[in-house]
Design a protein around this motif. Structure first.
Motif, PDB file in Angstrom:
ATOM      1  N   UNK A   1       0.782  -1.300  -0.078  1.00 62.57           N
ATOM      2  CA  UNK A   1      -0.081   0.104  -0.099  1.00 62.57           C
ATOM      3  C   UNK A   1       0.887   1.375   0.032  1.00 62.57           C
ATOM      4  N   UNK A   2       2.120   1.210   0.050  1.00 63.93           N
ATOM      5  CA  UNK A   2       3.131   2.484  -0.029  1.00 63.93           C
ATOM      6  C   UNK A   2       3.009   3.101  -1.548  1.00 63.93           C
ATOM      7  N   UNK A   3       2.595   4.326  -1.699  1.00 63.77           N
ATOM      8  CA  UNK A   3       2.288   4.753  -2.798  1.00 63.77           C
ATOM      9  C   UNK A   3       3.457   6.062  -3.181  1.00 63.77           C
ATOM     10  N   UNK A   4       3.612   6.155  -4.636  1.00 61.67           N
ATOM     11  CA  UNK A   4       4.358   7.289  -4.937  1.00 61.67           C
ATOM     12  C   UNK A   4       3.505   7.788  -6.224  1.00 61.67           C
ATOM     13  N   UNK A   5       3.730   9.183  -6.500  1.00 68.14           N
ATOM     14  CA  UNK A   5       3.212   9.911  -7.583  1.00 68.14           C
ATOM     15  C   UNK A   5       4.164  11.065  -7.971  1.00 68.14           C
ATOM     16  N   UNK A   6       3.929  11.214  -9.493  1.00 66.04           N
ATOM     17  CA  UNK A   6       4.868  12.176  -9.751  1.00 66.04           C
ATOM     18  C   UNK A   6       3.797  13.081 -10.749  1.00 66.04           C
ATOM     19  N   UNK A   7       3.853  14.368 -10.595  1.00 69.31           N
ATOM     20  CA  UNK A   7       2.964  15.538 -11.331  1.00 69.31           C
ATOM     21  C   UNK A   7       3.715  16.573 -11.655  1.00 69.31           C
ATOM     22  N   UNK A   8       3.126  17.069 -12.657  1.00 66.91           N
ATOM     23  CA  UNK A   8       3.664  18.716 -13.291  1.00 66.91           C
ATOM     24  C   UNK A   8       2.606  19.350 -14.169  1.00 66.91           C
ATOM     25  N   UNK A   9       3.013  20.525 -14.411  1.00 68.97           N
ATOM     26  CA  UNK A   9       1.903  21.328 -15.187  1.00 68.97           C
ATOM     27  C   UNK A   9       2.678  22.042 -16.289  1.00 68.97           C
ATOM     28  N   UNK A  10       2.661  21.024 -17.511  1.00 68.28           N
ATOM     29  CA  UNK A  10       3.108  21.741 -18.839  1.00 68.28           C
ATOM     30  C   UNK A  10       2.396  22.787 -19.491  1.00 68.28           C
ATOM     31  N   UNK A  11       3.099  23.701 -19.860  1.00 67.19           N
ATOM     32  CA  UNK A  11       2.623  24.620 -20.712  1.00 67.19           C
ATOM     33  C   UNK A  11       3.057  24.054 -22.194  1.00 67.19           C
TER      34      UNK A  11
END
Length: 200
Positions: A99-109
């Motif tokens: 149940x250990x989680x990781x995520x990667x996010x960004x805001x591309x223009x």
């Protein structure tokens, strides 16, 4: 290189320039539409950003997996060309068996110029700047959120007109982050994608 504030000001100015013709539909500057996009992506480096309780890695495929956005599309009045400017949210995540989680996010223009001289087909070349990229790690003691340097990229896109308002697009994005998540090494988040864009 441009910082985030300068890039933001340029994008706002470009967006305003595109919106002006739409307020004066009788001018010779072309037409402007609001657009929305949504799609899936795959590719990039596999980042082992955490370990599960059994010691197995929690890997993120950095070029994935969902991207949504909105912006403006400008159609030239007489030439076979158009251009778009969009703000997007790009996100992927992964989970370990415990149940250990990781995520990667960004805001591309993204700014893309299209050739539209073929019936139902368009070909686009563009630039992309991913703002505020970050890796978040949940349920792992001593680890939380890591902010990365903004990434710059280029893209090629081919679109097919499903309807006069809707385009189905296939794209290839070349994009890298420097430094990347682990050890300051450059991270390759290049990816393939397919999305649907709709102009209003």
């Amino acid at each position: 290189m441009l910082n985030q504030k300068a890039l933001y000001r340029i994008c706002c100015a470009f967006g305003f320039a595109l919106l002006v013709p739409s307020a004066h539909a009788q001018t010779s500057f072309g037409t402007t539409h609001l657009i929305g996009t949504a799609g899936v992506t795959y590719g990039g480096d596999a980042w082992a950003v955490a370990k599960a309780g059994d010691g197995s890695p929690v890997n993120i495929r950095a070029g994935g997996v969902v991207q949504v956005g909105a912006g403006v599309l400008w159609d030239a009045p007489t030439w076979p060309m158009s251009a778009s400017l969009t703000a997007n949210y790009h996100y992927t995540n992964a989970a370990g068996q415990d149940g250990r989680k990781a995520s990667f996010s960004r805001f591309p223009i993204e700014a893309i110029a299209y050739y539209t001289g073929m019936e139902k087909l368009r070909f686009g070349l563009g630039l992309r700047s991913a703002l505020s990229p970050s890796v978040s790690i949940d349920n792992v003691p001593g680890q939380g959120k890591v902010t990365l340097a903004s990434g710059k990229g280029k893209l090629v896109e081919i679109g097919y007109a499903v309807t006069p308002q809707a385009w189905l697009n296939i794209r290839v994005v070349s994009e890298k982050f420097d430094p990347a998540y682990a050890g300051g090494e450059r991270g390759d988040v290049s990816h393939l994608g397919i999305n649907l864009s709709y102009k209003f």
